[in-house]
Design a protein around this motif. Sequence first.
Motif, PDB file in Angstrom:
ATOM      1  N   ASP A  19       3.262  -4.852  -3.829  1.00  0.00           N
ATOM      2  CA  ASP A  19       2.521  -3.983  -2.920  1.00  0.00           C
ATOM      3  C   ASP A  19       3.443  -3.336  -1.902  1.00  0.00           C
ATOM      4  OD1 ASP A  19       0.176  -4.662  -4.215  1.00  0.00           O
ATOM      5  OD2 ASP A  19      -0.289  -6.279  -2.809  1.00  0.00           O
ATOM      6  N   ASP A  20       4.394  -4.096  -1.389  1.00  0.00           N
ATOM      7  CA  ASP A  20       5.330  -3.547  -0.420  1.00  0.00           C
ATOM      8  C   ASP A  20       6.187  -2.467  -1.053  1.00  0.00           C
ATOM      9  OD1 ASP A  20       4.337  -5.280   1.453  1.00  0.00           O
ATOM     10  OD2 ASP A  20       5.972  -6.723   1.251  1.00  0.00           O
ATOM     11  N   ASP A  21       6.621  -2.708  -2.279  1.00  0.00           N
ATOM     12  CA  ASP A  21       7.418  -1.715  -2.989  1.00  0.00           C
ATOM     13  C   ASP A  21       6.605  -0.439  -3.202  1.00  0.00           C
ATOM     14  OD1 ASP A  21       9.786  -0.879  -4.496  1.00  0.00           O
ATOM     15  OD2 ASP A  21       8.433  -0.979  -6.230  1.00  0.00           O
ATOM     16  N   ALA A  22       5.353  -0.599  -3.615  1.00  0.00           N
ATOM     17  CA  ALA A  22       4.498   0.569  -3.839  1.00  0.00           C
ATOM     18  C   ALA A  22       4.250   1.318  -2.532  1.00  0.00           C
ATOM     19  CB  ALA A  22       3.179   0.136  -4.468  1.00  0.00           C
ATOM     20  N   TYR A  23       4.069   0.570  -1.452  1.00  0.00           N
ATOM     21  CA  TYR A  23       3.830   1.194  -0.155  1.00  0.00           C
ATOM     22  C   TYR A  23       5.036   2.026   0.276  1.00  0.00           C
ATOM     23  CZ  TYR A  23       3.092   1.681   4.863  1.00  0.00           C
ATOM     24  OH  TYR A  23       2.961   2.183   6.127  1.00  0.00           O
ATOM     25  N   CYS A  24       6.229   1.435   0.143  1.00  0.00           N
ATOM     26  CA  CYS A  24       7.439   2.146   0.565  1.00  0.00           C
ATOM     27  C   CYS A  24       7.734   3.338  -0.343  1.00  0.00           C
ATOM     28  CB  CYS A  24       8.624   1.188   0.605  1.00  0.00           C
ATOM     29  SG  CYS A  24       8.486  -0.058   1.919  1.00  0.00           S
ATOM     30  N   ARG A  25       7.491   3.176  -1.635  1.00  0.00           N
ATOM     31  CA  ARG A  25       7.710   4.300  -2.551  1.00  0.00           C
ATOM     32  C   ARG A  25       6.702   5.422  -2.315  1.00  0.00           C
ATOM     33  NH1 ARG A  25       9.687   2.563  -8.484  1.00  0.00           N
ATOM     34  NH2 ARG A  25      11.331   1.138  -7.849  1.00  0.00           N
ATOM     35  N   ALA A  26       5.482   5.062  -1.902  1.00  0.00           N
ATOM     36  CA  ALA A  26       4.457   6.080  -1.647  1.00  0.00           C
ATOM     37  C   ALA A  26       4.835   6.971  -0.475  1.00  0.00           C
ATOM     38  CB  ALA A  26       3.110   5.414  -1.376  1.00  0.00           C
ATOM     39  N   VAL A  73      10.301   7.180  -0.124  1.00  0.00           N
ATOM     40  CA  VAL A  73      11.551   6.540   0.289  1.00  0.00           C
ATOM     41  C   VAL A  73      12.257   6.074  -0.979  1.00  0.00           C
ATOM     42  CG1 VAL A  73      12.560   4.655   1.594  1.00  0.00           C
ATOM     43  CG2 VAL A  73      10.547   5.819   2.471  1.00  0.00           C
ATOM     44  N   ALA A  74      13.526   6.461  -1.144  1.00  0.00           N
ATOM     45  CA  ALA A  74      14.285   6.092  -2.330  1.00  0.00           C
ATOM     46  C   ALA A  74      14.657   4.611  -2.281  1.00  0.00           C
ATOM     47  CB  ALA A  74      15.546   6.944  -2.431  1.00  0.00           C
ATOM     48  N   VAL A  75      14.495   3.950  -3.429  1.00  0.00           N
ATOM     49  CA  VAL A  75      14.821   2.529  -3.530  1.00  0.00           C
ATOM     50  C   VAL A  75      16.309   2.327  -3.265  1.00  0.00           C
ATOM     51  CG1 VAL A  75      14.871   0.546  -5.069  1.00  0.00           C
ATOM     52  CG2 VAL A  75      12.964   2.142  -5.173  1.00  0.00           C
ATOM     53  N   GLY A  76      16.633   1.391  -2.394  1.00  0.00           N
ATOM     54  CA  GLY A  76      18.018   1.079  -2.078  1.00  0.00           C
ATOM     55  C   GLY A  76      18.559   1.824  -0.871  1.00  0.00           C
ATOM     56  N   ILE A 115      15.064  -0.087   2.919  1.00  0.00           N
ATOM     57  CA  ILE A 115      15.327  -1.431   3.436  1.00  0.00           C
ATOM     58  C   ILE A 115      14.586  -1.641   4.756  1.00  0.00           C
ATOM     59  CG2 ILE A 115      17.133  -2.952   4.330  1.00  0.00           C
ATOM     60  CD1 ILE A 115      19.010  -1.591   2.244  1.00  0.00           C
ATOM     61  N   ALA A 116      14.606  -0.625   5.611  1.00  0.00           N
ATOM     62  CA  ALA A 116      13.886  -0.726   6.889  1.00  0.00           C
ATOM     63  C   ALA A 116      12.384  -0.834   6.651  1.00  0.00           C
ATOM     64  CB  ALA A 116      14.208   0.479   7.762  1.00  0.00           C
ATOM     65  N   CYS A 117      11.884  -0.084   5.675  1.00  0.00           N
ATOM     66  CA  CYS A 117      10.458  -0.139   5.345  1.00  0.00           C
ATOM     67  C   CYS A 117      10.069  -1.541   4.886  1.00  0.00           C
ATOM     68  CB  CYS A 117      10.131   0.889   4.267  1.00  0.00           C
ATOM     69  SG  CYS A 117       8.408   0.882   3.726  1.00  0.00           S
ATOM     70  N   ARG A 118      10.878  -2.129   4.005  1.00  0.00           N
ATOM     71  CA  ARG A 118      10.584  -3.469   3.505  1.00  0.00           C
ATOM     72  C   ARG A 118      10.679  -4.511   4.622  1.00  0.00           C
ATOM     73  NH1 ARG A 118      10.396  -4.322  -2.135  1.00  0.00           N
ATOM     74  NH2 ARG A 118       9.810  -6.404  -1.454  1.00  0.00           N
ATOM     75  N   LYS A 119      11.643  -4.350   5.525  1.00  0.00           N
ATOM     76  CA  LYS A 119      11.754  -5.279   6.657  1.00  0.00           C
ATOM     77  C   LYS A 119      10.539  -5.165   7.567  1.00  0.00           C
ATOM     78  CE  LYS A 119      16.749  -5.810   6.916  1.00  0.00           C
ATOM     79  NZ  LYS A 119      17.957  -5.605   7.721  1.00  0.00           N
ATOM     80  N   ASP A 120      10.083  -3.938   7.793  1.00  0.00           N
ATOM     81  CA  ASP A 120       8.890  -3.732   8.614  1.00  0.00           C
ATOM     82  C   ASP A 120       7.672  -4.405   7.981  1.00  0.00           C
ATOM     83  OD1 ASP A 120      10.332  -2.303  10.472  1.00  0.00           O
ATOM     84  OD2 ASP A 120       9.717  -0.331   9.708  1.00  0.00           O
ATOM     85  N   ARG A 121       7.560  -4.292   6.665  1.00  0.00           N
ATOM     86  CA  ARG A 121       6.449  -4.936   5.966  1.00  0.00           C
ATOM     87  C   ARG A 121       6.548  -6.460   6.087  1.00  0.00           C
ATOM     88  NH1 ARG A 121       2.059  -2.153   4.479  1.00  0.00           N
ATOM     89  NH2 ARG A 121       1.842  -3.386   2.603  1.00  0.00           N
ATOM     90  N   ASP A 122       7.763  -7.002   6.009  1.00  0.00           N
ATOM     91  CA  ASP A 122       7.942  -8.443   6.173  1.00  0.00           C
ATOM     92  C   ASP A 122       7.502  -8.888   7.567  1.00  0.00           C
ATOM     93  OD1 ASP A 122       8.899  -8.781   3.613  1.00  0.00           O
ATOM     94  OD2 ASP A 122      11.013  -8.779   4.212  1.00  0.00           O
ATOM     95  N   VAL A 123       7.852  -8.109   8.566  1.00  0.00           N
ATOM     96  CA  VAL A 123       7.449  -8.426   9.940  1.00  0.00           C
ATOM     97  C   VAL A 123       5.929  -8.364  10.067  1.00  0.00           C
ATOM     98  CG1 VAL A 123       7.545  -7.598  12.324  1.00  0.00           C
ATOM     99  CG2 VAL A 123       9.636  -7.739  10.976  1.00  0.00           C
TER     100      VAL A 123
END
Length: 89
Positions: free
Chosen positions: A36-43, A46-49, A54-62
């Motif tokens: 879900d986080d990957d889909a959210y960031c890709r939506a 944002v290019a993977v890598g 990375i900031a998007c995924r960290k924000d989702r983790d927080v």
Amino acid sequence: MRRKSARPLIALLLVAPLLAGCLERGQPPMLDSSVDDDAYCRANNVAVGSPAYIACRKDRDVQHANANARTDRQQRDLGQYMLDHPDHP
């Protein structure tokens, strides 16, 4: 005479699965939110890598950590309320 000695064993075998749920403690099983986080960031285009990904995924983790902390705090508050107000069901 043998039947009487088997009754407690049979009763224990019937009750044990019901009590097994009482033994679970700690965190519930972790859900795999990485998809879900990957889909959210890709939506958000944002290019993977990339650093933005990375900031998007960290924000989702927080966000997930804050949601878990909020849930834990609410559960503790409810328990404390129940201890402080035993007359309210």
